[in-house]
Scaffold this active site. Sequence first.
Site, short mmCIF file in Angstrom:
data_model
loop_
_atom_site.label_atom_id
_atom_site.label_comp_id
_atom_site.label_asym_id
_atom_site.label_seq_id
_atom_site.Cartn_x
_atom_site.Cartn_y
_atom_site.Cartn_z
N ARG A 45 -13.99 18.58 43.62
CA ARG A 45 -13.38 18.15 42.40
C ARG A 45 -14.05 16.91 41.84
O ARG A 45 -13.90 16.59 40.67
CB ARG A 45 -11.91 17.82 42.64
CG ARG A 45 -11.09 19.00 43.06
CD ARG A 45 -9.63 18.62 43.23
NE ARG A 45 -9.03 19.60 44.10
CZ ARG A 45 -7.90 19.43 44.70
NH1 ARG A 45 -7.24 18.31 44.55
NH2 ARG A 45 -7.42 20.34 45.49
N GLY A 46 -14.77 16.19 42.65
CA GLY A 46 -15.27 14.88 42.28
C GLY A 46 -16.23 14.83 41.12
O GLY A 46 -16.38 13.79 40.47
N GLU A 101 -23.32 17.12 41.58
CA GLU A 101 -22.53 16.57 42.69
C GLU A 101 -22.10 15.15 42.35
O GLU A 101 -22.83 14.44 41.65
CB GLU A 101 -23.40 16.60 43.96
CG GLU A 101 -22.83 15.91 45.18
CD GLU A 101 -21.63 16.62 45.78
OE1 GLU A 101 -20.59 16.71 45.10
OE2 GLU A 101 -21.71 17.03 46.95
N ASP A 102 -20.95 14.75 42.83
CA ASP A 102 -20.51 13.38 42.57
C ASP A 102 -21.25 12.38 43.45
O ASP A 102 -21.77 11.39 42.96
CB ASP A 102 -18.99 13.23 42.71
CG ASP A 102 -18.45 13.66 44.07
OD1 ASP A 102 -19.20 14.24 44.89
OD2 ASP A 102 -17.25 13.42 44.33
N ASP A 105 -23.51 11.79 50.50
CA ASP A 105 -23.19 10.86 51.58
C ASP A 105 -23.96 11.33 52.82
O ASP A 105 -25.12 11.01 52.98
CB ASP A 105 -21.67 10.87 51.76
CG ASP A 105 -21.14 9.79 52.67
OD1 ASP A 105 -21.90 9.22 53.46
OD2 ASP A 105 -19.93 9.52 52.61
N LYS A 133 -25.80 7.68 48.85
CA LYS A 133 -25.69 6.71 49.95
C LYS A 133 -26.71 7.09 51.02
O LYS A 133 -26.38 7.72 52.02
CB LYS A 133 -24.30 6.76 50.58
CG LYS A 133 -23.18 6.20 49.80
CD LYS A 133 -21.94 6.20 50.71
CE LYS A 133 -20.68 6.01 49.96
NZ LYS A 133 -19.51 6.08 50.86
N PHE A 154 -16.88 2.75 50.59
CA PHE A 154 -16.02 3.83 50.12
C PHE A 154 -15.69 3.55 48.67
O PHE A 154 -15.17 2.49 48.34
CB PHE A 154 -14.75 3.95 50.96
CG PHE A 154 -14.03 5.24 50.70
CD1 PHE A 154 -14.46 6.43 51.28
CD2 PHE A 154 -12.94 5.28 49.84
CE1 PHE A 154 -13.82 7.63 51.01
CE2 PHE A 154 -12.29 6.48 49.58
CZ PHE A 154 -12.73 7.65 50.16
N ASP A 161 -12.18 10.39 44.23
CA ASP A 161 -10.84 10.00 44.63
C ASP A 161 -10.76 9.39 46.02
O ASP A 161 -11.69 9.49 46.82
CB ASP A 161 -9.92 11.21 44.60
CG ASP A 161 -10.18 12.15 45.79
OD1 ASP A 161 -9.26 12.33 46.61
OD2 ASP A 161 -11.30 12.68 45.90
N ARG A 167 -9.05 8.93 40.50
CA ARG A 167 -10.07 9.73 39.81
C ARG A 167 -10.22 9.31 38.35
O ARG A 167 -11.27 9.47 37.76
CB ARG A 167 -9.73 11.22 39.84
CG ARG A 167 -9.86 11.87 41.19
CD ARG A 167 -9.66 13.40 41.03
NE ARG A 167 -9.47 14.05 42.29
CZ ARG A 167 -10.44 14.45 43.10
NH1 ARG A 167 -11.69 14.23 42.78
NH2 ARG A 167 -10.17 15.07 44.23
#
Length: 178
Positions: A45-46, A101-102, A105, A133, A154, A161, A167
Amino acid sequence: MTDRPYVIDEMISAKSIAARIEALSQEIHDEFDGTDKLVVVGLLRGSFVFIADLVRELDLPIEVDFLEASSYGDGMESSREVRILKDLRGAIEGRDVLVVEDIVDTGHTLHHVTNLLKSREPARLKTIALLDKPTRREVDMKADWTGFEIPDEFVVGYGIDFAQRNRNLPFIGKVRFI
């Protein structure tokens, strides 16, 4: 986990995000110029805020589709087990595809998704991530385009979120527990 009080410190402003998306959209346009149609695949969802702003900047014929993959649940750490919760509605065989993609990581989600989509034989498959990251990487995976490289913090906001909260923030912020 979300019962602990926290504050959010702004890390990347809405203005900086908008400027970076404008620059990235030009690079994407240059890559896909002449395409019949670019299938832009948002990873839910990001990425939903990022994809909305990005496609508005793209001067290309596009189709938008979504795929939902998860390796986090409501936690702050990746489970490293990627699950596909919602698949694409349309076929991508022989088509140009951009995966949005948000955040990259550990790299597990983007790696899994790109392998899945490559097996469907698109003409070209490229990836873009708003955030990266690299110090957290566990899989050799890097997006073709990246908005911002960030430290191991984070973050929330701009679609990202923390346990389904934050969000709607117009900026990227660092979560700091108090």
